[in-house]
Design an enzyme around this catalytic site. Structure first.
Site: not given
Length: 136
Positions: A15, A128
């Site tokens: 990421r 999430d």
């Protein structure tokens, strides 16, 4: 203390964030300012603008062969050499994006049996917390 977890699906997620102007200079307006998915052998990469279009978010998923996470921490800094090795042979756009990622973290993604439901009465899990499967 080292943690050894065997994953059913061996996926690491790199990421990183890229200032949008750097992304535009390297990739052009169309590729930098719009959401994209790049597909390749044993992985894929997602890019999309965040922060009111000022930053390109990058998440590069790579399936791993051994399925082990032998680290105490759940998020680790990753050096570029390891990241480039994992995406060796991918296209020019992917290589450019990787080269722009100054600070990159790697996160393990752990597979688990799916929940039979994400709600009970008036309570529901969203976002999430309710990811149905790895990696999305």
């Amino acid at each position: 203390m080292r943690i050894l977890i065997r994953r059913l699906q061996e996926i690491d997620a790199y990421r990183g964030l890229i200032p949008i102007e750097k992304a535009v200079a390297a990739l052009g307006e169309e590729f930098a300012r719009n959401s994209r998915m790049y597909l390749g052998e044993h992985g894929h990469m997602l890019t999309f603008p965040i922060g009111k279009g000022m930053t390109m978010n990058v998440v590069a998923f790579r399936t791993k062969a051994d399925g082990k996470w032998e680290y105490e921490r759940w998020v680790l800094p990753m050096n570029k050499e390891d990241m480039f090795n994992d995406f060796e042979g991918w296209g020019e756009s992917v290589q450019k994006i990787l080269s722009l990622m100054d600070k990159t973290d790697v996160w393990p993604l752990f597979d688990h049996p799916p929940a039979s439901t994400y709600y009970s009465g008036n309570l529901a899990m969203l976002g999430d917390a309710a990811h149905a499967s790895t990696p999305h």
